[in-house]
Motif scaffolding. Structure first.
Motif, PDB file in Angstrom:
ATOM      1  N   CYS A   6       0.813  -1.221   0.000  1.00  0.00           N
ATOM      2  CA  CYS A   6       0.000   0.000   0.000  1.00  0.00           C
ATOM      3  C   CYS A   6       0.844   1.269   0.000  1.00  0.00           C
ATOM      4  O   CYS A   6       0.315   2.358  -0.242  1.00  0.00           O
ATOM      5  N   MET A   7       2.136   1.160   0.252  1.00  0.00           N
ATOM      6  CA  MET A   7       3.014   2.328   0.347  1.00  0.00           C
ATOM      7  C   MET A   7       4.081   2.360  -0.761  1.00  0.00           C
ATOM      8  O   MET A   7       4.845   3.302  -0.837  1.00  0.00           O
ATOM      9  N   THR A   8       4.116   1.337  -1.601  1.00  0.00           N
ATOM     10  CA  THR A   8       5.180   1.199  -2.590  1.00  0.00           C
ATOM     11  C   THR A   8       4.641   1.409  -3.999  1.00  0.00           C
ATOM     12  O   THR A   8       3.730   0.698  -4.431  1.00  0.00           O
ATOM     13  N   LEU A   9       5.199   2.385  -4.702  1.00  0.00           N
ATOM     14  CA  LEU A   9       4.780   2.665  -6.074  1.00  0.00           C
ATOM     15  C   LEU A   9       5.303   1.588  -7.014  1.00  0.00           C
ATOM     16  O   LEU A   9       6.422   1.096  -6.861  1.00  0.00           O
ATOM     17  N   VAL A  10       4.484   1.242  -7.994  1.00  0.00           N
ATOM     18  CA  VAL A  10       4.885   0.275  -9.010  1.00  0.00           C
ATOM     19  C   VAL A  10       5.957   0.895  -9.900  1.00  0.00           C
ATOM     20  O   VAL A  10       5.867   2.056 -10.270  1.00  0.00           O
ATOM     21  N   LYS A  11       6.961   0.089 -10.211  1.00  0.00           N
ATOM     22  CA  LYS A  11       7.993   0.465 -11.187  1.00  0.00           C
ATOM     23  C   LYS A  11       7.907  -0.521 -12.339  1.00  0.00           C
ATOM     24  O   LYS A  11       7.605  -1.705 -12.130  1.00  0.00           O
ATOM     25  N   ASP A  12       8.156  -0.044 -13.531  1.00  0.00           N
ATOM     26  CA  ASP A  12       8.084  -0.894 -14.705  1.00  0.00           C
ATOM     27  C   ASP A  12       9.044  -2.072 -14.558  1.00  0.00           C
ATOM     28  O   ASP A  12      10.207  -1.896 -14.196  1.00  0.00           O
ATOM     29  N   GLY A  13       8.552  -3.289 -14.794  1.00  0.00           N
ATOM     30  CA  GLY A  13       9.363  -4.496 -14.713  1.00  0.00           C
ATOM     31  C   GLY A  13       9.510  -5.082 -13.321  1.00  0.00           C
ATOM     32  O   GLY A  13      10.189  -6.090 -13.140  1.00  0.00           O
ATOM     33  N   MET A  14       8.882  -4.471 -12.339  1.00  0.00           N
ATOM     34  CA  MET A  14       8.967  -4.938 -10.944  1.00  0.00           C
ATOM     35  C   MET A  14       8.439  -6.367 -10.827  1.00  0.00           C
ATOM     36  O   MET A  14       7.473  -6.732 -11.481  1.00  0.00           O
ATOM     37  N   ASN A  15       9.107  -7.172  -9.986  1.00  0.00           N
ATOM     38  CA  ASN A  15       8.671  -8.541  -9.737  1.00  0.00           C
ATOM     39  C   ASN A  15       8.206  -8.633  -8.289  1.00  0.00           C
ATOM     40  O   ASN A  15       9.011  -8.496  -7.369  1.00  0.00           O
ATOM     41  N   VAL A  16       6.907  -8.865  -8.116  1.00  0.00           N
ATOM     42  CA  VAL A  16       6.278  -8.901  -6.794  1.00  0.00           C
ATOM     43  C   VAL A  16       5.763 -10.309  -6.538  1.00  0.00           C
ATOM     44  O   VAL A  16       5.213 -10.945  -7.436  1.00  0.00           O
ATOM     45  N   SER A  17       5.943 -10.788  -5.303  1.00  0.00           N
ATOM     46  CA  SER A  17       5.396 -12.102  -4.953  1.00  0.00           C
ATOM     47  C   SER A  17       4.845 -12.069  -3.542  1.00  0.00           C
ATOM     48  O   SER A  17       5.269 -11.279  -2.703  1.00  0.00           O
ATOM     49  N   ALA A  18       3.887 -12.944  -3.311  1.00  0.00           N
ATOM     50  CA  ALA A  18       3.243 -13.046  -2.002  1.00  0.00           C
ATOM     51  C   ALA A  18       4.124 -13.828  -1.045  1.00  0.00           C
ATOM     52  O   ALA A  18       4.935 -14.651  -1.461  1.00  0.00           O
ATOM     53  N   GLY A  19       3.960 -13.551   0.230  1.00  0.00           N
ATOM     54  CA  GLY A  19       4.630 -14.351   1.248  1.00  0.00           C
ATOM     55  C   GLY A  19       4.001 -15.735   1.327  1.00  0.00           C
ATOM     56  O   GLY A  19       2.889 -15.953   0.852  1.00  0.00           O
ATOM     57  N   THR A  20       4.713 -16.668   1.915  1.00  0.00           N
ATOM     58  CA  THR A  20       4.223 -18.043   2.017  1.00  0.00           C
ATOM     59  C   THR A  20       4.186 -18.482   3.473  1.00  0.00           C
ATOM     60  O   THR A  20       4.665 -17.785   4.361  1.00  0.00           O
ATOM     61  N   VAL A  21       3.631 -19.659   3.696  1.00  0.00           N
ATOM     62  CA  VAL A  21       3.599 -20.236   5.038  1.00  0.00           C
ATOM     63  C   VAL A  21       5.019 -20.602   5.435  1.00  0.00           C
ATOM     64  O   VAL A  21       5.769 -21.191   4.656  1.00  0.00           O
ATOM     65  N   LEU A  22       5.408 -20.216   6.624  1.00  0.00           N
ATOM     66  CA  LEU A  22       6.747 -20.498   7.141  1.00  0.00           C
ATOM     67  C   LEU A  22       6.665 -21.567   8.215  1.00  0.00           C
ATOM     68  O   LEU A  22       5.616 -21.759   8.838  1.00  0.00           O
ATOM     69  N   PRO A  23       7.754 -22.253   8.502  1.00  0.00           N
ATOM     70  CA  PRO A  23       7.734 -23.247   9.576  1.00  0.00           C
ATOM     71  C   PRO A  23       7.465 -22.563  10.916  1.00  0.00           C
ATOM     72  O   PRO A  23       7.982 -21.493  11.200  1.00  0.00           O
ATOM     73  N   THR A  24       6.616 -23.191  11.725  1.00  0.00           N
ATOM     74  CA  THR A  24       6.313 -22.660  13.046  1.00  0.00           C
ATOM     75  C   THR A  24       7.473 -22.975  13.977  1.00  0.00           C
ATOM     76  O   THR A  24       7.900 -24.122  14.071  1.00  0.00           O
ATOM     77  N   PRO A  25       7.980 -21.978  14.709  1.00  0.00           N
ATOM     78  CA  PRO A  25       9.151 -22.221  15.550  1.00  0.00           C
ATOM     79  C   PRO A  25       8.853 -23.046  16.812  1.00  0.00           C
ATOM     80  O   PRO A  25       9.742 -23.690  17.345  1.00  0.00           O
ATOM     81  N   LEU A  26       7.614 -23.060  17.272  1.00  0.00           N
ATOM     82  CA  LEU A  26       7.278 -23.817  18.472  1.00  0.00           C
ATOM     83  C   LEU A  26       6.361 -24.986  18.130  1.00  0.00           C
ATOM     84  O   LEU A  26       5.513 -24.879  17.261  1.00  0.00           O
ATOM     85  N   LYS A  27       6.525 -26.067  18.842  1.00  0.00           N
ATOM     86  CA  LYS A  27       5.642 -27.207  18.651  1.00  0.00           C
ATOM     87  C   LYS A  27       4.301 -26.867  19.293  1.00  0.00           C
ATOM     88  O   LYS A  27       4.229 -26.188  20.303  1.00  0.00           O
ATOM     89  N   LYS A  28       3.235 -27.382  18.705  1.00  0.00           N
ATOM     90  CA  LYS A  28       1.915 -27.145  19.270  1.00  0.00           C
ATOM     91  C   LYS A  28       1.815 -27.795  20.642  1.00  0.00           C
ATOM     92  O   LYS A  28       2.296 -28.890  20.864  1.00  0.00           O
ATOM     93  N   GLY A  29       1.203 -27.053  21.555  1.00  0.00           N
ATOM     94  CA  GLY A  29       0.952 -27.617  22.866  1.00  0.00           C
ATOM     95  C   GLY A  29       2.055 -27.404  23.885  1.00  0.00           C
ATOM     96  O   GLY A  29       1.984 -27.933  24.993  1.00  0.00           O
ATOM     97  N   GLY A  30       3.066 -26.669  23.561  1.00  0.00           N
ATOM     98  CA  GLY A  30       4.108 -26.462  24.563  1.00  0.00           C
ATOM     99  C   GLY A  30       5.321 -25.747  24.034  1.00  0.00           C
ATOM    100  O   GLY A  30       5.427 -25.488  22.853  1.00  0.00           O
ATOM    101  N   HIS A  31       6.194 -25.445  24.923  1.00  0.00           N
ATOM    102  CA  HIS A  31       7.435 -24.768  24.574  1.00  0.00           C
ATOM    103  C   HIS A  31       8.537 -25.799  24.386  1.00  0.00           C
ATOM    104  O   HIS A  31       8.511 -26.871  24.968  1.00  0.00           O
ATOM    105  N   PRO A  32       9.537 -25.468  23.572  1.00  0.00           N
ATOM    106  CA  PRO A  32      10.644 -26.401  23.400  1.00  0.00           C
ATOM    107  C   PRO A  32      11.430 -26.546  24.708  1.00  0.00           C
ATOM    108  O   PRO A  32      11.480 -25.634  25.509  1.00  0.00           O
ATOM    109  N   SER A  33      12.027 -27.661  24.875  1.00  0.00           N
ATOM    110  CA  SER A  33      12.785 -27.926  26.119  1.00  0.00           C
ATOM    111  C   SER A  33      14.082 -27.196  26.151  1.00  0.00           C
ATOM    112  O   SER A  33      14.733 -26.948  25.229  1.00  0.00           O
TER     113      SER A  33
END
Length: 111
Positions: free
Chosen positions: A84-111
């Motif tokens: 929303c703050m970045t002007l388009v430039k001719d030839g610009m290559n834009v891509s969406a972010g993706t799902v990243l690995p979750t750093p913590l296991k579900k249900g608790g903190h790492p030991s």
């Protein structure tokens, strides 16, 4: 079909600048000089700009004034760019972010 607003009942008619071409997620889009990435994609009917890094749920334009960071995209290899703050430039290559690995296991903190 463009959903670009070219006439506003209060602001009047919009004079479009020079056409620019850019890529978003491998597809080609047209913007006009002075448009942000978010405005150009919105006009093209694109509503999802990225997905939530952990959940994978779609994210798009929310505040459109640079405060919320929901519109973060990668621009020419640079991550975390606000569409929303970045002007388009001719030839610009834009891509969406993706799902990243979750750093913590579900249900608790790492030991």
């Amino acid at each position: 079909m463009s959903q670009r607003i070219v006439h506003h009942p209060v602001l009047g008619s919009l004079t479009l600048g020079e056409p620019l071409h850019f890529i978003f997620n491998g597809d080609s889009y047209t913007a006009y000089e002075g448009e942000t990435i978010a405005a150009a994609l919105l006009a093209a009917g694109v509503r999802t700009l990225r997905v939530h890094e952990e959940k994978g749920t779609p994210r798009g334009i929310y505040c459109n004034i640079g405060h919320c960071y929901e519109c973060r995209v990668h621009v020419d290899g640079v991550p975390t760019v606000r569409a929303c703050m970045t002007l388009v430039k001719d030839g610009m290559n834009v891509s969406a972010g993706t799902v990243l690995p979750t750093p913590l296991k579900k249900g608790g903190h790492p030991s």
